[in-house]
Scaffold this motif. Sequence first.
Motif, PDB file in Angstrom:
ATOM      1  N   LEU A 100       0.780  -1.275   0.110  1.00 57.15           N
ATOM      2  CA  LEU A 100       0.079   0.012  -0.145  1.00 57.15           C
ATOM      3  C   LEU A 100       0.689   1.308  -0.020  1.00 57.15           C
ATOM      4  CD1 LEU A 100      -2.671  -0.938   2.529  1.00 57.15           C
ATOM      5  CD2 LEU A 100      -2.804  -1.065   0.008  1.00 57.15           C
ATOM      6  N   ARG A 101       0.480   2.204  -0.689  1.00 58.89           N
ATOM      7  CA  ARG A 101       0.904   3.604  -0.558  1.00 58.89           C
ATOM      8  C   ARG A 101       0.187   4.567   0.417  1.00 58.89           C
ATOM      9  NH1 ARG A 101       2.704   6.052  -6.693  1.00 58.89           N
ATOM     10  NH2 ARG A 101       4.400   4.493  -6.849  1.00 58.89           N
ATOM     11  N   ILE A 102       0.719   4.977   1.463  1.00 58.26           N
ATOM     12  CA  ILE A 102       0.372   5.633   2.601  1.00 58.26           C
ATOM     13  C   ILE A 102       0.773   7.241   2.371  1.00 58.26           C
ATOM     14  CG2 ILE A 102       0.135   6.029   4.908  1.00 58.26           C
ATOM     15  CD1 ILE A 102      -0.874   3.529   4.084  1.00 58.26           C
ATOM     16  N   GLY A 103       0.009   8.147   2.176  1.00 54.21           N
ATOM     17  CA  GLY A 103       0.230   9.604   2.128  1.00 54.21           C
ATOM     18  C   GLY A 103       0.037  10.173   3.400  1.00 54.21           C
ATOM     19  N   TYR A 104       1.093  10.911   3.888  1.00 48.12           N
ATOM     20  CA  TYR A 104       0.610  11.919   5.010  1.00 48.12           C
ATOM     21  C   TYR A 104       0.718  13.220   4.459  1.00 48.12           C
ATOM     22  CZ  TYR A 104       1.691   7.801   7.982  1.00 48.12           C
ATOM     23  OH  TYR A 104       1.711   6.570   8.805  1.00 48.12           O
ATOM     24  N   CYS A 158       5.161  11.505   1.724  1.00 44.20           N
ATOM     25  CA  CYS A 158       5.126  12.863   2.438  1.00 44.20           C
ATOM     26  C   CYS A 158       4.504  14.164   1.915  1.00 44.20           C
ATOM     27  CB  CYS A 158       6.172  13.133   3.632  1.00 44.20           C
ATOM     28  SG  CYS A 158       6.184  12.030   4.901  1.00 44.20           S
ATOM     29  N   TYR A 159       3.553  14.630   2.263  1.00 41.06           N
ATOM     30  CA  TYR A 159       3.064  15.865   1.367  1.00 41.06           C
ATOM     31  C   TYR A 159       3.239  17.106   2.164  1.00 41.06           C
ATOM     32  CZ  TYR A 159       1.184  12.584  -2.051  1.00 41.06           C
ATOM     33  OH  TYR A 159       1.415  11.802  -3.064  1.00 41.06           O
ATOM     34  N   ALA A 160       4.238  17.892   1.894  1.00 39.60           N
ATOM     35  CA  ALA A 160       4.501  19.070   3.132  1.00 39.60           C
ATOM     36  C   ALA A 160       3.770  20.367   2.612  1.00 39.60           C
ATOM     37  CB  ALA A 160       6.235  19.401   3.229  1.00 39.60           C
ATOM     38  N   THR A 161       2.681  20.593   3.498  1.00 38.28           N
ATOM     39  CA  THR A 161       2.085  21.867   3.068  1.00 38.28           C
ATOM     40  C   THR A 161       2.751  22.977   3.733  1.00 38.28           C
ATOM     41  OG1 THR A 161       0.556  21.468   4.742  1.00 38.28           O
ATOM     42  CG2 THR A 161       0.038  20.551   2.868  1.00 38.28           C
ATOM     43  N   SER A 162       3.868  23.346   3.896  1.00 37.39           N
ATOM     44  CA  SER A 162       4.444  24.434   4.816  1.00 37.39           C
ATOM     45  C   SER A 162       5.770  24.473   4.232  1.00 37.39           C
ATOM     46  CB  SER A 162       4.335  24.538   6.130  1.00 37.39           C
ATOM     47  OG  SER A 162       5.231  25.474   6.563  1.00 37.39           O
ATOM     48  N   LEU A 165      13.287   9.795   5.814  1.00 36.50           N
ATOM     49  CA  LEU A 165      12.392   8.476   6.031  1.00 36.50           C
ATOM     50  C   LEU A 165      11.450   8.184   5.159  1.00 36.50           C
ATOM     51  CD1 LEU A 165      12.522   8.757  10.045  1.00 36.50           C
ATOM     52  CD2 LEU A 165      13.848   7.028   8.536  1.00 36.50           C
ATOM     53  N   ALA A 166      10.856   9.335   4.330  1.00 39.56           N
ATOM     54  CA  ALA A 166      10.008   9.120   3.497  1.00 39.56           C
ATOM     55  C   ALA A 166      10.480   8.475   2.211  1.00 39.56           C
ATOM     56  CB  ALA A 166       9.226  10.479   3.116  1.00 39.56           C
ATOM     57  N   ASP A 167       9.538   7.636   1.284  1.00 41.47           N
ATOM     58  CA  ASP A 167       9.889   7.076   0.277  1.00 41.47           C
ATOM     59  C   ASP A 167       9.788   8.319  -0.938  1.00 41.47           C
ATOM     60  OD1 ASP A 167      10.227   4.311   0.766  1.00 41.47           O
ATOM     61  OD2 ASP A 167       8.240   4.454   1.706  1.00 41.47           O
TER      62      ASP A 167
END
Length: 640
Positions: free
Chosen positions: A278-282, A312-316, A329-331
């Motif tokens: 699974l692909r997990i998106g934070y 990881c989707y960084a919104t800042s 640590l993120a792919d």
Amino acid sequence: MLSALLARISGAFRARRRDRALKLIADGRRAEDAGNLAAARECYRRATWFAPNHVSAYVNLGIALAASGDSAGATAAYEQALAIDPLDPYANYNLASLLYLRGEHMRAERLLLAALRSKPEFVEALVTLSNVLDAQRRTPEAAGALETALRLQPDSAGTLFNYGLALRKLRRGDEAAAALQRSLELQPGQVDALDALSAVLREQGLMQESLYPLRRALELAPQRFDLGSRELYALNKDESLSGAQIFARHREYGSRLERAFPMRFSSFAGEPHPDRKLRIGYVSGDFRYHPVAQFLLVPLQHGNRSGYEVFCYATSSDVDPVTERVRALADAWVESWLPTDAQLADRIHRDAIDILVDLSGHTGMFRLAMFAHRPAPVQVAWLGYLNTTGLTQIQYRICDARTDPPGVSDPLHTEALVRLPHSQWCYRPYLEIEAATTPPCVARGFVTFGSFNHAAKISGDMCLRWAEILRRLPDARLVIVGISSAAKRAALQSALTSTGITPARLTILPNLPLDEYARWYNSVDIALDTLPYGGGTTTFDALWMGVPVVTATGSTPVSRSAASIVSLLGLIEWIAPSPQEYVDVAVERARDPATIASLRGSLRQRLRSSPLMDEERFTRDLEEAYRGMWRRWCAGNDAR
């Protein structure tokens, strides 16, 4: 004779062409003022033909092209102007403004400095320079540029607004509030300034005061869902509201948001196989030195990469050493602060994310409108916001049975609650600070209480409770850490001393470096939690340093956060069954120095040996929860 005659004729010809160019420039400006950009562009182009060495013709052409959306054409026009006169302040300024928008900050800075050398009083150039410097994370210099601009134009509402934002970033909250208030005096209807003032007051700990500008902003811009989201966050700190009332507000908000931003995706790329990788998106704006990142590092480090891939989707755009640890640590790391909600939803859908996790809720950078678009088949809320989001397109919220007792919290959520077996958190201290082996009450003969929670959590009612504790324990002292605002410090001092507590019994400290913050736990015997918005990270920090925490349970998940942690360590007697019994429990615990001393020597090991610091077990529990959500999706069960 002939040469002189030819010179006069040539000069007259050039003068007529220059006059024609000046008339065309004037005509172009009139067309621009009338909103006719096409006519303005044509006038300016003809002016450059009549006077090819006239800087103003190219500058005006560039302005008209930029206003028409032709950035490349505008850039060429400004470059031509600078080829004629490299010192022209307006050509330098306008080209720098375009380069700033394109992210070409270094050259933009050089051009703005050139503009200011030619025209030192050029306020607009100073303001743009501040933006360029801030974009390069040189906020102190940006504030300096704005201070220069304000010396030239002290009553510029826009410059004061920018200055307030810069001061906020520099954590000069009292000054930021003053600048924003002055900006609003000069121009009362600025929604963004009202929003910024509210944020500054909230960060100072002046929660009630922060609501006035926020609600005024909402009156002026009811369509701004980010403002409504911030109000929902504030409701969690209002003791006058029940859990049911707060839920009703969230549910109504979520319904409006989902009508405004309907679900856009009906199919997903990932194969609906229950046991595949699974692909997990934070999604978060807090991938930095922040509790969200602190807790997220554990599953990122211990995750099963054969079963899960992490985006990881960084919104800042905020970056610090913790950001780099999360990124490593993120792919996949996706910088996501510039795209709109629709654009970010498209990107996440293209990335074929299977489970999308919101780590902010109604805190931080607002991105719930993106979740309303439903870019992933399974969407989850976790970690950053201990309450419902109010959205039905977020199917699940991860919690535990102590913050969200079964049958109590479920009716107050639009999401289905997924309770991890032990806790929704796994604690990892940032620093290994040595804890004192004995509490200070042993040597001093009196108990010192301490509050380490965020200033915004300390309400007037909380001060009254603390004052009553001190009244019933006449020798006790109180230390409050994290009060950097002079206004909040004065409010706390006044609230406590007005009840008869002498100032000598109070120690109020500002925000401290992490090591100093941790060492102050060695100076207190008992930590006092706040109500109705309890502690999370600070509760863990206190227990790690051997300091027991007095808390209570309320009607919302966040009012039970500290109790969730304390109860898992078996410290039930430190939890008041209700806010009304909080003072009694604190006084009773303070009268038992033997237990305080015993806990000082044992709490760290008790915490270390508990599920609250079992990183492997926690990560497996979390991944098992994700797998269960995914299997329900594959079986055609969309939670609720």
